[in-house]
Motif scaffolding. Structure first.
Motif, PDB file in Angstrom:
ATOM      1  N   UNK A   1      10.815  13.187  -3.860  1.00  0.00           N
ATOM      2  CA  UNK A   1      10.428  14.515  -3.419  1.00  0.00           C
ATOM      3  C   UNK A   1       9.240  15.091  -3.830  1.00  0.00           C
ATOM      4  N   UNK A   2      10.658  15.652  -5.182  1.00  0.00           N
ATOM      5  CA  UNK A   2       9.019  16.136  -5.870  1.00  0.00           C
ATOM      6  C   UNK A   2       7.127  15.931  -5.641  1.00  0.00           C
ATOM      7  N   UNK A   3       6.802  14.678  -5.973  1.00  0.00           N
ATOM      8  CA  UNK A   3       5.642  14.480  -5.951  1.00  0.00           C
ATOM      9  C   UNK A   3       4.618  14.219  -4.542  1.00  0.00           C
ATOM     10  N   UNK A   4       5.624  14.169  -3.822  1.00  0.00           N
ATOM     11  CA  UNK A   4       5.294  14.140  -2.196  1.00  0.00           C
ATOM     12  C   UNK A   4       5.082  12.596  -2.883  1.00  0.00           C
ATOM     13  N   UNK A   5       5.702  11.710  -2.896  1.00  0.00           N
ATOM     14  CA  UNK A   5       5.623  10.375  -2.317  1.00  0.00           C
ATOM     15  C   UNK A   5       6.357   9.743  -1.182  1.00  0.00           C
ATOM     16  N   UNK A   6       6.935  10.475  -0.877  1.00  0.00           N
ATOM     17  CA  UNK A   6       7.691  10.533   0.683  1.00  0.00           C
ATOM     18  C   UNK A   6       6.999  10.252   1.828  1.00  0.00           C
ATOM     19  N   UNK A   7       6.104  11.118   1.984  1.00  0.00           N
ATOM     20  CA  UNK A   7       4.851  11.008   2.434  1.00  0.00           C
ATOM     21  C   UNK A   7       4.285   9.622   3.080  1.00  0.00           C
ATOM     22  N   UNK A   8       4.424   8.807   2.060  1.00  0.00           N
ATOM     23  CA  UNK A   8       3.958   8.306   1.711  1.00  0.00           C
ATOM     24  C   UNK A   8       4.165   6.553   2.473  1.00  0.00           C
ATOM     25  N   UNK A   9       5.562   6.557   1.668  1.00  0.00           N
ATOM     26  CA  UNK A   9       7.036   6.067   1.720  1.00  0.00           C
ATOM     27  C   UNK A   9       6.731   5.895   3.508  1.00  0.00           C
ATOM     28  N   UNK A  10       7.581   7.960   4.030  1.00  0.00           N
ATOM     29  CA  UNK A  10       7.445   7.372   6.055  1.00  0.00           C
ATOM     30  C   UNK A  10       6.704   6.900   6.552  1.00  0.00           C
ATOM     31  N   UNK A  11       5.307   7.374   5.798  1.00  0.00           N
ATOM     32  CA  UNK A  11       4.043   6.319   6.604  1.00  0.00           C
ATOM     33  C   UNK A  11       4.453   5.210   6.404  1.00  0.00           C
ATOM     34  N   UNK A  12       4.327   4.619   5.838  1.00  0.00           N
ATOM     35  CA  UNK A  12       4.857   3.557   5.819  1.00  0.00           C
ATOM     36  C   UNK A  12       5.617   2.469   6.590  1.00  0.00           C
ATOM     37  N   UNK A  13       7.234   3.509   6.461  1.00  0.00           N
ATOM     38  CA  UNK A  13       7.502   2.549   7.161  1.00  0.00           C
ATOM     39  C   UNK A  13       7.602   3.402   8.784  1.00  0.00           C
ATOM     40  N   UNK A  14       6.509   4.094   9.236  1.00  0.00           N
ATOM     41  CA  UNK A  14       6.594   4.093  10.232  1.00  0.00           C
ATOM     42  C   UNK A  14       5.290   3.106  10.888  1.00  0.00           C
ATOM     43  N   UNK A  15       4.929   2.851  10.173  1.00  0.00           N
ATOM     44  CA  UNK A  15       3.250   1.597  10.705  1.00  0.00           C
ATOM     45  C   UNK A  15       4.066   0.482  10.690  1.00  0.00           C
ATOM     46  N   UNK A  16       4.779  -0.386   9.624  1.00  0.00           N
ATOM     47  CA  UNK A  16       5.873  -1.448   9.618  1.00  0.00           C
ATOM     48  C   UNK A  16       5.967  -0.848  10.982  1.00  0.00           C
ATOM     49  N   UNK A  17       7.446  -0.493  10.845  1.00  0.00           N
ATOM     50  CA  UNK A  17       7.955  -0.280  12.564  1.00  0.00           C
ATOM     51  C   UNK A  17       7.002  -0.675  13.966  1.00  0.00           C
ATOM     52  N   UNK A  18       6.104   0.331  13.837  1.00  0.00           N
ATOM     53  CA  UNK A  18       5.052   0.154  14.741  1.00  0.00           C
ATOM     54  C   UNK A  18       4.671  -0.939  15.186  1.00  0.00           C
TER      55      UNK A  18
END
Length: 315
Positions: free
Chosen positions: A265-282
């Motif tokens: 959360x502190x580094x903002x890595x959660x944005x990339x992880x959530x984006x990756x999960x969303x692309x995989x799901x889509x």
């Protein structure tokens, strides 16, 4: 020897304690520094001061993890999980295997009135001189981290000597959580005020910052305050023993996951992880939809020698 009695158990407990508490301590320091830089621009935090503060925090964390296992009489009287006779059935001086300190001290003063001692080990060694079978005074000691096979500091321990430390622990953790929350809330408020003053010429980052701060503070509060509330309940409100599963959930799931999420959360890595999960799901949903709407191909192979005329003779 059983695993909780081995030195490896103590080493594992020290490492776990440094890891889980170090995460909260470092986050607290970083939140204070960022809050000062964002809200008080006229204050310049020297790099040397940050290094010194980080070193002090690390040393404090290491000391907090190691002190409970230092073989000193006063320290062990507070943190030792248990000490009991290895052969209680052979010892006529004690009614149970668990050593009662007051009874032991009274016996020692009778046998050695001119040699008072405060260490249980020291008094036991002196009492071995009153009998030819000194094996009846052999003891087994369970250290601070050896109370369970997990070898992790157990805040749910129920012993009178541990109460003051438990209260101090809860107070310090609560203060750190309040510091982290107050520091990041101040950063968000400052960002929103700066945005309103700058107008439309400045990009609006307040929404993203609010989400980031909410995730960081929310996971910290949910993890640590659930542990604090559970400790308060089982220590001062519940009459029954603490279920082993409760301690295992906090030790193996809640606190480690919180320590893992902090840097994400502190580094903002959660944005990339959530984006990756969303692309995989889509992509998965798209492929599933395509396979549902596409016509099923005819799998029967056509016979090239077969006649297309239904009246043709089969002779």
């Amino acid at each position: 020897a059983e695993w909780p009695l081995r030195p490896g158990c103590v080493i594992l407990g020290v490492i776990f304690s440094i890891s889980c508490h170090g995460s909260l301590l470092i986050i607290s320091l970083m939140s204070i520094i960022r809050s000062l830089k964002c809200t008080m621009t006229f204050i310049d935090v020297p790099k040397k001061a940050v290094i010194i503060a980080s070193t002090v925090i690390c040393l404090f964390n290491i000391a907090h993890s190691i002190v409970p296992v230092i073989p000193h009489a006063a320290i062990q009287r507070v943190f030792r999980s248990a000490i009991y006779l290895s052969h209680p059935e052979e010892n006529p001086f004690f009614e149970s295997s668990i050593i009662n300190f007051s009874h032991l001290e009274k016996m020692h003063n009778i046998v050695h009135p001119n040699n008072p001692k405060s260490s249980i080990r020291g008094m036991i060694d002196d009492l071995k001189t009153i009998t030819s079978n000194d094996g009846i005074f052999n003891v087994t000691e369970i250290s601070y981290y050896g109370i369970s096979p997990l070898c992790i500091n157990n805040l749910f321990k129920d012993q009178a000597s541990y109460t003051n430390y438990k209260i101090s622990y809860i107070v310090v953790i609560s203060i750190l959580l309040l510091v982290v929350s107050a520091a990041y809330i101040a950063i968000v408020i400052k960002e929103r005020r700066s945005r309103s003053k700058a107008g439309a010429n400045r990009p609006d980052n307040s929404a993203a910052l609010t989400v980031k701060v909410s995730l960081m503070i929310g996971t910290q509060l949910a993890s640590w305050y659930s542990l604090i509330l559970a400790t308060i309940y089982f220590s001062w409100m519940s009459d029954g023993p603490v279920p082993a599963l409760v301690f295992e959930i906090f030790a193996l799931v809640v606190i480690p996951i919180n320590s893992l999420l902090n840097p994400i959360f502190y580094s903002g890595l959660y944005k990339k992880l959530t984006g990756l999960m969303w692309r995989l799901w889509r992509n998965y949903v798209r492929k599933l939809f395509q396979s549902a709407v596409e016509p099923i191909p005819n799998t029967e192979a056509a016979d090239p020698n077969a006649s297309t005329d239904p009246n043709a003779s089969t002779d």
